[in-house]
Design a protein around this motif. Structure first.
Motif, PDB file in Angstrom:
ATOM      1  N   ASN A   1       0.831  -1.199   0.000  1.00 51.22           N
ATOM      2  CA  ASN A   1       0.000   0.000   0.000  1.00 51.22           C
ATOM      3  C   ASN A   1       0.867   1.250   0.000  1.00 51.22           C
ATOM      4  OD1 ASN A   1      -2.402  -1.670   0.611  1.00 51.22           O
ATOM      5  ND2 ASN A   1      -1.451  -1.850   2.626  1.00 51.22           N
ATOM      6  N   ILE A   2       0.284   2.323  -0.487  1.00 51.36           N
ATOM      7  CA  ILE A   2       0.826   3.658  -0.259  1.00 51.36           C
ATOM      8  C   ILE A   2      -0.118   4.371   0.698  1.00 51.36           C
ATOM      9  CG2 ILE A   2       1.201   5.956  -1.239  1.00 51.36           C
ATOM     10  CD1 ILE A   2       2.234   4.694  -3.729  1.00 51.36           C
ATOM     11  N   TYR A   3       0.419   4.905   1.784  1.00 53.61           N
ATOM     12  CA  TYR A   3      -0.351   5.768   2.681  1.00 53.61           C
ATOM     13  C   TYR A   3       0.041   7.212   2.381  1.00 53.61           C
ATOM     14  CZ  TYR A   3      -2.174   8.145   6.758  1.00 53.61           C
ATOM     15  OH  TYR A   3      -2.866   9.009   7.573  1.00 53.61           O
ATOM     16  N   MET A   4      -0.959   8.078   2.234  1.00 47.37           N
ATOM     17  CA  MET A   4      -0.723   9.476   1.891  1.00 47.37           C
ATOM     18  C   MET A   4      -1.642  10.360   2.719  1.00 47.37           C
ATOM     19  SD  MET A   4      -0.963  11.208  -1.910  1.00 47.37           S
ATOM     20  CE  MET A   4      -2.581  10.487  -2.232  1.00 47.37           C
ATOM     21  N   GLN A   5      -1.113  11.449   3.264  1.00 50.79           N
ATOM     22  CA  GLN A   5      -1.967  12.370   4.008  1.00 50.79           C
ATOM     23  C   GLN A   5      -1.508  13.806   3.814  1.00 50.79           C
ATOM     24  OE1 GLN A   5      -1.558  11.275   8.256  1.00 50.79           O
ATOM     25  NE2 GLN A   5      -0.364  13.142   8.547  1.00 50.79           N
ATOM     26  N   VAL A   6      -2.462  14.708   3.953  1.00 47.64           N
ATOM     27  CA  VAL A   6      -2.162  16.136   3.920  1.00 47.64           C
ATOM     28  C   VAL A   6      -2.800  16.783   5.136  1.00 47.64           C
ATOM     29  CG1 VAL A   6      -4.186  16.746   2.488  1.00 47.64           C
ATOM     30  CG2 VAL A   6      -2.177  18.244   2.510  1.00 47.64           C
ATOM     31  N   THR A   7      -2.067  17.688   5.794  1.00 43.96           N
ATOM     32  CA  THR A   7      -2.609  18.437   6.925  1.00 43.96           C
ATOM     33  C   THR A   7      -2.618  19.922   6.571  1.00 43.96           C
ATOM     34  OG1 THR A   7      -0.527  18.956   8.075  1.00 43.96           O
ATOM     35  CG2 THR A   7      -1.482  16.752   8.424  1.00 43.96           C
TER      36      THR A   7
ATOM     37  N   PRO B   1       0.375  23.617   3.569  1.00 42.01           N
ATOM     38  CA  PRO B   1      -0.019  22.262   3.987  1.00 42.01           C
ATOM     39  C   PRO B   1       1.167  21.306   4.017  1.00 42.01           C
ATOM     40  CG  PRO B   1      -1.575  23.124   2.382  1.00 42.01           C
ATOM     41  CD  PRO B   1      -0.422  24.085   2.424  1.00 42.01           C
ATOM     42  N   THR B   2       1.112  20.340   4.914  1.00 39.86           N
ATOM     43  CA  THR B   2       2.137  19.298   5.005  1.00 39.86           C
ATOM     44  C   THR B   2       1.628  18.049   4.293  1.00 39.86           C
ATOM     45  OG1 THR B   2       2.891  20.122   7.159  1.00 39.86           O
ATOM     46  CG2 THR B   2       3.515  17.877   6.558  1.00 39.86           C
ATOM     47  N   LEU B   3       2.359  17.597   3.300  1.00 39.49           N
ATOM     48  CA  LEU B   3       1.954  16.421   2.526  1.00 39.49           C
ATOM     49  C   LEU B   3       3.014  15.336   2.667  1.00 39.49           C
ATOM     50  CD1 LEU B   3      -0.035  15.170   0.476  1.00 39.49           C
ATOM     51  CD2 LEU B   3       1.331  16.191  -1.331  1.00 39.49           C
ATOM     52  N   VAL B   4       2.586  14.159   3.076  1.00 37.10           N
ATOM     53  CA  VAL B   4       3.517  13.046   3.260  1.00 37.10           C
ATOM     54  C   VAL B   4       2.937  11.773   2.653  1.00 37.10           C
ATOM     55  CG1 VAL B   4       2.576  12.439   5.536  1.00 37.10           C
ATOM     56  CG2 VAL B   4       4.909  11.772   4.966  1.00 37.10           C
ATOM     57  N   ALA B   5       3.802  10.924   2.123  1.00 41.32           N
ATOM     58  CA  ALA B   5       3.377   9.613   1.611  1.00 41.32           C
ATOM     59  C   ALA B   5       4.504   8.622   1.843  1.00 41.32           C
ATOM     60  CB  ALA B   5       3.042   9.689   0.125  1.00 41.32           C
ATOM     61  N   TYR B   6       4.118   7.376   2.151  1.00 41.28           N
ATOM     62  CA  TYR B   6       5.122   6.325   2.320  1.00 41.28           C
ATOM     63  C   TYR B   6       4.506   4.992   1.933  1.00 41.28           C
ATOM     64  CZ  TYR B   6       2.810   5.597   6.875  1.00 41.28           C
ATOM     65  OH  TYR B   6       1.888   5.369   7.866  1.00 41.28           O
ATOM     66  N   THR B   7       5.357   3.995   1.719  1.00 42.94           N
ATOM     67  CA  THR B   7       4.892   2.685   1.265  1.00 42.94           C
ATOM     68  C   THR B   7       4.881   1.687   2.416  1.00 42.94           C
ATOM     69  OG1 THR B   7       7.134   2.041   0.615  1.00 42.94           O
ATOM     70  CG2 THR B   7       5.746   3.052  -1.075  1.00 42.94           C
ATOM     71  N   ILE B   8       4.001   0.690   2.292  1.00 42.57           N
ATOM     72  CA  ILE B   8       3.870  -0.366   3.290  1.00 42.57           C
ATOM     73  C   ILE B   8       3.797  -1.695   2.550  1.00 42.57           C
ATOM     74  CG2 ILE B   8       2.510  -1.262   5.233  1.00 42.57           C
ATOM     75  CD1 ILE B   8       1.119   1.547   5.276  1.00 42.57           C
ATOM     76  N   LYS B   9       4.695  -2.618   2.867  1.00 38.78           N
ATOM     77  CA  LYS B   9       4.627  -3.940   2.258  1.00 38.78           C
ATOM     78  C   LYS B   9       3.438  -4.707   2.828  1.00 38.78           C
ATOM     79  CE  LYS B   9       9.581  -4.433   1.348  1.00 38.78           C
ATOM     80  NZ  LYS B   9      10.791  -5.221   1.635  1.00 38.78           N
ATOM     81  N   GLY B  10       2.770  -5.502   1.991  1.00 36.96           N
ATOM     82  CA  GLY B  10       1.638  -6.281   2.482  1.00 36.96           C
ATOM     83  C   GLY B  10       1.076  -7.204   1.427  1.00 36.96           C
TER      84      GLY B  10
END
Length: 289
Positions: free
Chosen positions: A87-93, A110-119
Motif C-alpha cells: 500500500n501507499i499511505y498518503m496524508q495532507v494536513t 499544507p504538510t503532505l507526506v506519503a510512504y509505502t507499506i509492504k503487504g
C-alpha cells in the motif's frame, strides 16, 4: 534504505520529520488516502486522487500539487522503494501553526507526506471468510470526508479485535451504516444491497468498483439503507475496502450468515474483482479464483 515523500521531495525515511505544531498532529486537521499496489502498480489511482482532493477541499485545504504531479511523485516513490505488493499511505494536513482551534491565517503551507507499506493479499481470509460484531455508530456526521479523525473507528475496531473478530459493523439505531474500516454489503433474494453514498459513510473506491462490476455483469444491485433485521436474515454478507478487496463475512455476533460459508455471489464478485485488478496492474501470481 526506505524513502518517503515529504512536501515535494523524496527523502530517506530516517530524515523525514514533522513539526510538533503540525495541525495534523495536534488536531487531526487533515485527510488521507490508502492506495493498493499490485505488481508494482497503483490500483484505481485516479479515483483515490480525486477523493483525496475532494476530502481536502471539504475541510478547506488546498493541496499544493496537481493530481498529475502527485501521480508522478507516487510512481517515483514506488520505484525508489521497489514495492511490488502493498500500500501507499498518503496524508495532507493544514500545516504548521501556533496551536489555535481557528484556522491559521497567513502563509501556512499544507504538510503532505506519503510512504509505502509492504503487504500481501489476505488470501486465507478471502477464501474462508471472517467474523464481525455489531456496534453502535458513534462517529460524527461527515463520514464522507476521509479525515484523520478516526477515534470512533478505532474504538469500534478495537472492540471487534477484543471479541476475536475481523470487523465491527456499525449501525445508527436500526440502520446499518458501514464497518470501522470498510463498506458493508448484504445479498437478499439475489440482489446486492449496500448503503447509499452520503454523509453517513465513506464513498469507498472498492465499493464503487464492485457496483460497476455488478452492473456490467447483470447482478442486481441497490444502494439504499438496510436494517439490522435485513442483515440478520441476509443470504450473504461481505465487506469491501482497499486492503480487504471483496471479503466474505460468515458470522456476525456469533450467528452464522447464510450457510456460514462464502456465498456464490460473493465468490463471483471476488473473481470479477481479480480480473479488474489484472486489467489495471497485470496478471496476479497469488490468485484467489
Amino acid at each position: 534504505m526506505e524513502f518517503v515523500f515529504l512536501n515535494g521531495e523524496i527523502i530517506e525515511r530516517s530524515k523525514a520529520k514533522v513539526d510538533v505544531e503540525d495541525r495534523g498532529y495536534q488536531f487531526g486537521d487533515g485527510v488521507y488516502e490508502v492506495i493498493r499496489i499490485y505488481n508494482g502498480k497503483m490500483f484505481t489511482l485516479d479515483e483515490h486522487l480525486r477523493r483525496f482532493v475532494k476530502s481536502a477541499e471539504s475541510i478547506g485545504i488546498s493541496i499544493p500539487f496537481t493530481s498529475v504531479q502527485l501521480s508522478e511523485m507516487l510512481k517515483e516513490l514506488l520505484i525508489k522503494n521497489n514495492l511490488e505488493t502493498g500500500n501507499i499511505y498518503m496524508q495532507v494536513t493544514r500545516g504548521i501553526a501556533p496551536r489555535n482551534h481557528v484556522f491559521p491565517t497567513g502563509n501556512v503551507v499544507p504538510t503532505l507526506v506519503a510512504y509505502t507499506i509492504k503487504g500481501v493479499r489476505p488470501l486465507e481470509s478471502l477464501k474462508s471468510g471472517v467474523k464481525a460484531i455489531l456496534t453502535e455508530d458513534i462517529r460524527w456526521l461527515r463520514c464522507d470526508i476521509k479525515s484523520l479523525n478516526l477515534l470512533g473507528n478505532l474504538l469500534a475496531k478495537q472492540k471487534a479485535s477484543e471479541a476475536g473478530c475481523f470487523e465491527a459493523i456499525q449501525h445508527r439505531g436500526n440502520d446499518v451504516t458501514e464497518g470501522s474500516s470498510s463498506n458493508i454489503f448484504i445479498v437478499k433474494n439475489g440482489t446486492v444491497i449496500t448503503h447509499e453514498s452520503n454523509n453517513l459513510i465513506l464513498k469507498g473506491i472498492t465499493k464503487d468498483v464492485i457496483l460497476d462490476l455488478c452492473l456490467a455483469n447483470n447482478i442486481p444491485v441497490e444502494e439504499r439503507t438496510f436494517s439490522l433485521t435485513e442483515l440478520n436474515d441476509a443470504e450473504e454478507v461481505f465487506l469491501s475496502s482497499t486492503t480487504s478487496e471483496v471479503m466474505p463475512i460468515i458470522e456476525v455476533n456469533g450467528k452464522k450468515m447464510g450457510r456460514g460459508v462464502p456465498g456464490p455471489i460473493t465468490r463471483k464478485l471476488q473473481g470479477l474483482f481479480e480480473r479488474e485488478i489484472e486489467k489495471q496492474c497485470g496478471l496476479l501470481v497469488d490468485k484467489l479464483i
